[in-house]
Write a protein that holds these residues in place. Sequence first.
Motif, PDB file in Angstrom:
ATOM      1  N   VAL A   1       0.842  -1.200   0.000  1.00  0.00           N
ATOM      2  CA  VAL A   1       0.000   0.000   0.000  1.00  0.00           C
ATOM      3  C   VAL A   1       0.880   1.254   0.000  1.00  0.00           C
ATOM      4  CG1 VAL A   1      -1.632   1.348   1.390  1.00  0.00           C
ATOM      5  CG2 VAL A   1      -2.033  -1.081   0.999  1.00  0.00           C
ATOM      6  N   GLY A   2       1.916   1.263   0.838  1.00  0.00           N
ATOM      7  CA  GLY A   2       2.844   2.397   0.866  1.00  0.00           C
ATOM      8  C   GLY A   2       3.540   2.604  -0.463  1.00  0.00           C
ATOM      9  N   ALA A   3       3.937   1.507  -1.107  1.00  0.00           N
ATOM     10  CA  ALA A   3       4.596   1.614  -2.410  1.00  0.00           C
ATOM     11  C   ALA A   3       3.633   2.170  -3.464  1.00  0.00           C
ATOM     12  CB  ALA A   3       5.132   0.254  -2.841  1.00  0.00           C
TER      13      ALA A   3
ATOM     14  N   VAL B  62      -3.832  16.448   6.077  1.00  0.00           N
ATOM     15  CA  VAL B  62      -4.405  15.109   6.239  1.00  0.00           C
ATOM     16  C   VAL B  62      -3.725  14.104   5.311  1.00  0.00           C
ATOM     17  CG1 VAL B  62      -6.514  13.738   6.056  1.00  0.00           C
ATOM     18  CG2 VAL B  62      -6.599  16.012   7.057  1.00  0.00           C
ATOM     19  N   GLY B  63      -3.507  14.496   4.057  1.00  0.00           N
ATOM     20  CA  GLY B  63      -2.834  13.600   3.120  1.00  0.00           C
ATOM     21  C   GLY B  63      -1.419  13.265   3.573  1.00  0.00           C
ATOM     22  N   GLY B  64      -0.695  14.282   4.015  1.00  0.00           N
ATOM     23  CA  GLY B  64       0.663  14.061   4.509  1.00  0.00           C
ATOM     24  C   GLY B  64       0.689  13.148   5.722  1.00  0.00           C
ATOM     25  N   ILE B  65      -0.294  13.310   6.590  1.00  0.00           N
ATOM     26  CA  ILE B  65      -0.367  12.450   7.778  1.00  0.00           C
ATOM     27  C   ILE B  65      -0.672  11.010   7.372  1.00  0.00           C
ATOM     28  CG2 ILE B  65      -1.708  11.987   9.873  1.00  0.00           C
ATOM     29  CD1 ILE B  65      -1.867  15.065  10.232  1.00  0.00           C
ATOM     30  N   ALA B  66      -1.537  10.825   6.375  1.00  0.00           N
ATOM     31  CA  ALA B  66      -1.833   9.468   5.900  1.00  0.00           C
ATOM     32  C   ALA B  66      -0.592   8.818   5.300  1.00  0.00           C
ATOM     33  CB  ALA B  66      -2.967   9.512   4.874  1.00  0.00           C
ATOM     34  N   PHE B  67       0.150   9.575   4.494  1.00  0.00           N
ATOM     35  CA  PHE B  67       1.394   9.048   3.922  1.00  0.00           C
ATOM     36  C   PHE B  67       2.411   8.762   5.024  1.00  0.00           C
ATOM     37  CE2 PHE B  67      -0.333  10.430  -0.049  1.00  0.00           C
ATOM     38  CZ  PHE B  67       0.369   9.786  -1.052  1.00  0.00           C
TER      39      PHE B  67
ATOM     40  N   ALA C 263       1.781   8.043   8.181  1.00  0.00           N
ATOM     41  CA  ALA C 263       1.327   6.874   8.937  1.00  0.00           C
ATOM     42  C   ALA C 263       1.653   5.581   8.197  1.00  0.00           C
ATOM     43  CB  ALA C 263      -0.171   6.969   9.212  1.00  0.00           C
ATOM     44  N   THR C 264       1.502   5.596   6.877  1.00  0.00           N
ATOM     45  CA  THR C 264       1.824   4.414   6.086  1.00  0.00           C
ATOM     46  C   THR C 264       3.321   4.121   6.134  1.00  0.00           C
ATOM     47  OG1 THR C 264      -0.008   4.938   4.613  1.00  0.00           O
ATOM     48  CG2 THR C 264       1.599   3.370   3.804  1.00  0.00           C
ATOM     49  N   ALA C 265       4.138   5.152   6.041  1.00  0.00           N
ATOM     50  CA  ALA C 265       5.592   4.960   6.101  1.00  0.00           C
ATOM     51  C   ALA C 265       6.022   4.465   7.485  1.00  0.00           C
ATOM     52  CB  ALA C 265       6.309   6.260   5.750  1.00  0.00           C
TER      53      ALA C 265
END
Length: 118
Positions: A11-13, A95-100, A102-104
């Motif tokens: 998902v992160g990739a 919000v988008g940056g936080i989602a990215f 969190a995934t990382a």
Amino acid sequence: MFAAYVTVTIVGAVFNGAAAVTYLIGHEYPKSQADMKGLPRKWVPVLGALLAAGTLGLLAGFAVPLLGTLAAAGLVLYFIGAITAHVRVGSRDVVGGIAFLATAVAALVLGLAHRGPW
């Protein structure tokens, strides 16, 4: 643990790969974001290359665990910087940056829990 690690890493990739393509093809959104943050537009391809390197590193981590660890850590730092840049200029669009981020972080933590740092 293995299934969670594989899922989060893929998902992160996908997330970072899509963002890298957006930056590298010259889409207007990354350019407007750079303008808003006061960054030179010539940095946009560099930021895209960093995202692409993180994407490839996450995937390479399946074969060479150290690369996955380093890529995930690099993406964590990248998104901490991106969120900081947003906050610095008073933008609440994080919000988008936080989602990215969190995934990382999840990819890093699950990778370390699954296979250790090496």
